[in-house]
Every structure is written in C-alpha cells, then in structure tokens.
Design a protein around this motif. Structure first.
Motif, PDB file in Angstrom:
ATOM      1  N   ASN A  46       3.579   9.086   7.486  1.00  0.00           N
ATOM      2  CA  ASN A  46       3.199   8.474   8.761  1.00  0.00           C
ATOM      3  C   ASN A  46       3.781   7.073   8.893  1.00  0.00           C
ATOM      4  O   ASN A  46       4.195   6.650   9.979  1.00  0.00           O
ATOM      5  CB  ASN A  46       1.678   8.427   8.863  1.00  0.00           C
ATOM      6  CG  ASN A  46       1.183   8.398  10.295  1.00  0.00           C
ATOM      7  OD1 ASN A  46       1.919   8.713  11.235  1.00  0.00           O
ATOM      8  ND2 ASN A  46      -0.077   8.031  10.476  1.00  0.00           N
ATOM      9  N   TYR A  47       3.864   6.358   7.785  1.00  0.00           N
ATOM     10  CA  TYR A  47       4.450   5.017   7.792  1.00  0.00           C
ATOM     11  C   TYR A  47       5.962   5.108   7.997  1.00  0.00           C
ATOM     12  O   TYR A  47       6.556   4.357   8.783  1.00  0.00           O
ATOM     13  CB  TYR A  47       4.134   4.319   6.477  1.00  0.00           C
ATOM     14  CG  TYR A  47       4.693   2.921   6.343  1.00  0.00           C
ATOM     15  CD1 TYR A  47       4.014   1.832   6.868  1.00  0.00           C
ATOM     16  CD2 TYR A  47       5.894   2.703   5.672  1.00  0.00           C
ATOM     17  CE1 TYR A  47       4.521   0.539   6.729  1.00  0.00           C
ATOM     18  CE2 TYR A  47       6.405   1.423   5.529  1.00  0.00           C
ATOM     19  CZ  TYR A  47       5.720   0.340   6.060  1.00  0.00           C
ATOM     20  OH  TYR A  47       6.234  -0.918   5.932  1.00  0.00           O
ATOM     21  N   SER A  48       6.584   6.042   7.300  1.00  0.00           N
ATOM     22  CA  SER A  48       8.036   6.165   7.376  1.00  0.00           C
ATOM     23  C   SER A  48       8.497   6.669   8.738  1.00  0.00           C
ATOM     24  O   SER A  48       9.442   6.132   9.333  1.00  0.00           O
ATOM     25  CB  SER A  48       8.529   7.114   6.275  1.00  0.00           C
ATOM     26  OG  SER A  48       9.914   7.330   6.376  1.00  0.00           O
ATOM     27  N   LEU A  49       7.831   7.682   9.261  1.00  0.00           N
ATOM     28  CA  LEU A  49       8.272   8.311  10.501  1.00  0.00           C
ATOM     29  C   LEU A  49       7.803   7.573  11.748  1.00  0.00           C
ATOM     30  O   LEU A  49       8.567   7.400  12.702  1.00  0.00           O
ATOM     31  CB  LEU A  49       7.782   9.760  10.535  1.00  0.00           C
ATOM     32  CG  LEU A  49       8.240  10.618  11.712  1.00  0.00           C
ATOM     33  CD1 LEU A  49       9.758  10.744  11.725  1.00  0.00           C
ATOM     34  CD2 LEU A  49       7.591  12.004  11.634  1.00  0.00           C
ATOM     35  N   ASN A  50       6.543   7.110  11.703  1.00  0.00           N
ATOM     36  CA  ASN A  50       5.930   6.548  12.909  1.00  0.00           C
ATOM     37  C   ASN A  50       5.643   5.056  12.831  1.00  0.00           C
ATOM     38  O   ASN A  50       5.189   4.466  13.813  1.00  0.00           O
ATOM     39  CB  ASN A  50       4.619   7.297  13.226  1.00  0.00           C
ATOM     40  CG  ASN A  50       4.852   8.771  13.450  1.00  0.00           C
ATOM     41  OD1 ASN A  50       5.802   9.156  14.133  1.00  0.00           O
ATOM     42  ND2 ASN A  50       3.998   9.604  12.854  1.00  0.00           N
ATOM     43  N   SER A  55       0.822  -1.209   0.000  1.00  0.00           N
ATOM     44  CA  SER A  55       0.000   0.000   0.000  1.00  0.00           C
ATOM     45  C   SER A  55       0.854   1.256   0.000  1.00  0.00           C
ATOM     46  O   SER A  55       0.556   2.231  -0.702  1.00  0.00           O
ATOM     47  CB  SER A  55      -0.935   0.005   1.213  1.00  0.00           C
ATOM     48  OG  SER A  55      -1.917  -1.007   1.106  1.00  0.00           O
ATOM     49  N   VAL A  56       1.927   1.246   0.775  1.00  0.00           N
ATOM     50  CA  VAL A  56       2.819   2.407   0.829  1.00  0.00           C
ATOM     51  C   VAL A  56       3.537   2.598  -0.504  1.00  0.00           C
ATOM     52  O   VAL A  56       3.664   3.722  -1.013  1.00  0.00           O
ATOM     53  CB  VAL A  56       3.837   2.248   1.974  1.00  0.00           C
ATOM     54  CG1 VAL A  56       4.885   3.357   1.921  1.00  0.00           C
ATOM     55  CG2 VAL A  56       3.136   2.262   3.322  1.00  0.00           C
ATOM     56  N   ASN A  66      -4.497   2.430   6.553  1.00  0.00           N
ATOM     57  CA  ASN A  66      -5.836   1.857   6.706  1.00  0.00           C
ATOM     58  C   ASN A  66      -6.143   0.986   5.501  1.00  0.00           C
ATOM     59  O   ASN A  66      -5.645   1.217   4.406  1.00  0.00           O
ATOM     60  CB  ASN A  66      -6.878   2.972   6.832  1.00  0.00           C
ATOM     61  CG  ASN A  66      -6.712   3.795   8.092  1.00  0.00           C
ATOM     62  OD1 ASN A  66      -6.380   3.244   9.145  1.00  0.00           O
ATOM     63  ND2 ASN A  66      -6.938   5.083   8.012  1.00  0.00           N
ATOM     64  N   ARG A  67      -6.970  -0.015   5.721  1.00  0.00           N
ATOM     65  CA  ARG A  67      -7.328  -0.944   4.642  1.00  0.00           C
ATOM     66  C   ARG A  67      -8.678  -0.561   4.038  1.00  0.00           C
ATOM     67  O   ARG A  67      -9.724  -0.681   4.683  1.00  0.00           O
ATOM     68  CB  ARG A  67      -7.408  -2.373   5.190  1.00  0.00           C
ATOM     69  CG  ARG A  67      -6.101  -2.878   5.806  1.00  0.00           C
ATOM     70  CD  ARG A  67      -5.156  -3.423   4.743  1.00  0.00           C
ATOM     71  NE  ARG A  67      -3.854  -3.760   5.315  1.00  0.00           N
ATOM     72  CZ  ARG A  67      -3.575  -4.910   5.934  1.00  0.00           C
ATOM     73  NH1 ARG A  67      -4.523  -5.840   6.049  1.00  0.00           N
ATOM     74  NH2 ARG A  67      -2.374  -5.120   6.409  1.00  0.00           N
ATOM     75  N   HIS A  68      -8.655  -0.054   2.837  1.00  0.00           N
ATOM     76  CA  HIS A  68      -9.880   0.223   2.101  1.00  0.00           C
ATOM     77  C   HIS A  68      -9.518   0.396   0.623  1.00  0.00           C
ATOM     78  O   HIS A  68      -8.334   0.331   0.252  1.00  0.00           O
ATOM     79  CB  HIS A  68     -10.617   1.463   2.646  1.00  0.00           C
ATOM     80  CG  HIS A  68      -9.766   2.686   2.805  1.00  0.00           C
ATOM     81  ND1 HIS A  68      -9.161   3.325   1.750  1.00  0.00           N
ATOM     82  CD2 HIS A  68      -9.417   3.401   3.915  1.00  0.00           C
ATOM     83  CE1 HIS A  68      -8.495   4.376   2.165  1.00  0.00           C
ATOM     84  NE2 HIS A  68      -8.615   4.443   3.477  1.00  0.00           N
ATOM     85  N   ALA A  69     -10.520   0.631  -0.200  1.00  0.00           N
ATOM     86  CA  ALA A  69     -10.302   0.662  -1.654  1.00  0.00           C
ATOM     87  C   ALA A  69      -9.436   1.825  -2.106  1.00  0.00           C
ATOM     88  O   ALA A  69      -8.922   1.819  -3.223  1.00  0.00           O
ATOM     89  CB  ALA A  69     -11.650   0.727  -2.371  1.00  0.00           C
TER      90      ALA A  69
END
Length: 412
Positions: free
Chosen positions: A398-402, A337-338, A407-410
């Motif tokens: 947010n993924y990289s820093l924290n 996702s990222v 979230n899982r959605h379309a």
C-alpha cells in the motif's frame, strides 16, 4: 496454573555498566554461549531461566539504550538488533524476555518528563527489569466482543492530585513474572491511553503463571491482574505524544524481527551440524556423504541466501530508525516503519523455513527428543504470530503503490 506472589520476586538492584557498543556485543556473545548450553533442557521442562536472567540484566546490557545524559551509552538500534539476534540464537525466550524492557525504555525516553527519566533510568542502570502488561486477550465469556488488539479495557482513574488507580486484566505479559517494574497500558477517563509503571510488589497487582503455549515456553507470558492497584501519578506517562512523529512502533517491530532472525539462525546452525556429523545421503543421490547430496546443497544454498537477505534487511531497518530519530519527520518515520515491515517479513519467512527444512534435510532421526530440535519450529511458529505477516505485506504494498503511510501503533 499458579499464582506467584509479589514477595517471592527478588529485587535486582545491581548491574555492571557497559561503556561502549563494542563491549555490549562482546558481552552478549559471551553470555549467549552460556545461555545456549541449557536452552533445550529449559524448554523441555519449562524451567524458569532465573540464573540466566540475573546474569543477563546484571551484565548491564539491559541499560545500553539509556541516553548518555542520564548515564547510559545511548546505543544505536543496530547494536540493539545485533544484541537481540545473538541472544535469541542461543535462547529466544531470553531474547523475548528483554524485548518489552527495551521497548518501554524507549517510551520513557520519548514520552517521559524529566522526573520520569531521572527516577526510572537510574533504576534501570542499577539493574531493574521492566516487564509488560500491554495486551489483553478476548473475553471468552463474551463471544460478541469484536475489539481489535489495540483496544484496552483496563482503566486508569485519577483519585486525587497524587494518586491513580488501575483495574483490569492483561495477558501475553512477557517478563512480568521476573520484573521489578511492570508498565500497564490503560485507558483514562477521556479515552486516551496511558502507561502506569507499577512496582512489582504493589498491592492489588498479581502475576499469574498460566502461560501454556507450545512455543517460547520459558517466557512465562501469562496473566497480570490489576485489582484496584494504586500508584503515584508521577509514575503515569502518555503512551504516545499527540502529533509527535515517533518511531516507537518501528522499534518494537525491529526487536521482534531480530528475535525471529535469531531463531532462524539457531535452526540453520543445527541443520548444518546434523548434516555434517549425523545425516546419511539418500539412496538415489549417488553420493557417499549427506553433505554432497545435490538436492541438500540446493536447499542449504537457498536457506543461506534467505538468511543473508533477512540479516541485511534487519540492518537497513535499524539504520532507518536511526535516521527517523535524527530527522524527526513524519516521512522518515513512515519510511522506518515500512523498512522494518520488510525486515519482519524476511525474518519471519526465514525462521519458519529454516525450522521446517531442518527436519526435511536431516531425516527422521533428527526428530528424536534427545536433540530438542522441535523447539526451533515451535518457537518460530509462536513468536512470528505476534504481528501477522500478511498485514506487513499489505503495508509495504500500500505504501509502495499508493503512497499510503503506515498506521502508527506498536505493531507497526
């Protein structure tokens, strides 16, 4: 605005069979050459691409992700991304018309039971097209409504052991006008979301041709009204499997990014063609040809670099989804996702930049209606609105820093 009767929609029950991913890309390139010929005219007149759609789905390309055990070739997501880019460079409306079809084929493969897969995959292999009745727009009569795009007012009600009923209204229904099957996202009695897959000619299901956007004009992504439409419960499946690490949202985003890349490539190709054959150098440049203008060369160099970066990130995204499918872990799905979000950022920025720079570099004459270049900007501006890039940037940061998983959605 006009209502298109279900009876007027022809059934598409024959299609060629694609035997390999290489063949798929060869067929796509051949079709793209055909589709590009009338793209500007179709956009200008809002002409439905009926012949092109029949050729596209009849080629067998719409079935390439059907798993091998059900008769397809189970094509990789990299091949699918390349397919979408090639077609979207020729005509991004045709690219988008297939998007939800591929997305729902993926939903069936992940969430359907054996009966779903055997029935629906056979229809798809034979040329059936899947439309879309997913999103709902804000109720303009209720200005207090504040639900986000993932809230569905459309309801599905179990009538008995064999039948279910759906009621609601959908918008942004890309492909529904030309579909054989229309999946409707609906909320059930306990608040869960399910997919009800209707035949296009079901009583109580009406597709309305009311798409008036200035871009992606020939997607006809208008309204679907579902008024007491009844379908077999065997045609209802879960929108997602609780607890499953599914990259379906990443798949949806990959296709969006591939379409945007194609739009940008079309704008860049027209820019280069115009500069080579029509443009004049600026009076202060001191050169005789527009192609020698140093500031033009700077801009073209930057566009080419953006293009290569966007293309590379799209490839990485497709490979990340393949890895997530292989590993089946939450961590691999989060990573996919990222990675797709990064591709979506890059392709969005490239498409908008290329469409805008076309006019800056080519000059005033490039805005003439005879060229139809404005469609690139309109298409880029409209299609890139599907998923706000500001939230993609937030997701990546947010993924990289924290270490916060998406979230899982379309839309992720």
């Amino acid at each position: 605005m006009s209502t298109i009767s279900a009876a007027s929609s022809p059934r598409h029950t024959t299609a060629q069979r694609i035997e390999s991913e290489q063949q798929a890309l060869e067929v796509a390139r051949t079709l793209a050459q055909q589709f590009a010929q009338g793209a500007a005219q179709r956009d200008r007149q809002r002409e439905a691409p009926l012949e092109e759609l029949d050729a596209y789905s009849g080629s067998g390309l719409w079935a390439i992700t059907v798993p091998r055990e059900y008769g397809g070739i189970g094509a990789s997501w990299l091949t699918v991304a390349r397919l979408f880019t090639v077609i979207s460079q020729a005509d991004p409306s045709l690219g988008q018309l297939a998007q939800n079809h591929f997305g729902f084929v993926d939903v069936i493969a992940r969430n359907g039971n054996e009966a779903h897969k055997r029935e629906l995959f056979e229809l798809i292999l034979n040329g059936a097209r899947i439309g879309n009745a997913l999103s709902e727009k804000r109720n303009q009569r209720d200005q207090t409504q504040r639900e986000h795009v993932g809230v569905f007012k459309t309801l599905i009600t179990v009538l008995d052991s064999k039948r279910a009923r759906v009621d609601g209204t959908k918008f942004y229904s890309t492909g529904a006008l030309f579909a054989d099957l229309i999946p409707v996202m609906a909320t059930n009695e306990v608040g869960g979301v399910e997919v009800a897959i209707f035949d296009r000619d079901t009583d109580g299901l009406t597709v309305i041709n009311d798409w008036s956007s200035f871009g992606q004009r020939t997607t006809f992504s208008g309204t679907v009204e579902i008024d007491g439409a009844i379908l077999p419960r065997s045609r209802v499946l879960a929108a997602e499997i609780p607890g499953a690490a599914s990259p379906n949202g990443a798949v949806s985003q990959l296709l969006q990014a591939a379409i945007d890349l194609g739009i940008g490539e079309a704008a860049l190709a027209d820019t280069l063609d115009y500069l080579r054959h029509r443009a004049r150098p600026w009076v202060d440049s001191g050169v005789e040809k527009a192609t020698d203008d140093p500031l033009t060369l700077l801009r073209v160099g930057r566009l080419e670099t953006q293009h290569e970066a966007a293309d590379a990130l799209l490839e990485r995204a497709a490979l990340a989804i393949q890895l997530a499918e292989h590993e089946g872990s939450d961590a691999s799905v989060d990573k996919a996702s990222v990675t797709v979000a990064k591709a979506k950022i890059a392709t969005t920025e490239f498409a908008l930049e290329a469409a805008n720079r076309l006019f800056e570099l080519s000059g005033t004459s490039s805005t003439l209606d005879e060229f139809g270049y404005d469609r690139h900007w309109r298409n880029a501006r409209v299609h890139t609105l599907h998923d706000p890039v500001r939230w993609k940037l937030h997701l990546v940061g947010n993924y990289s820093l924290n270490g916060t998983p998406p979230n899982r959605h379309a839309w992720n």
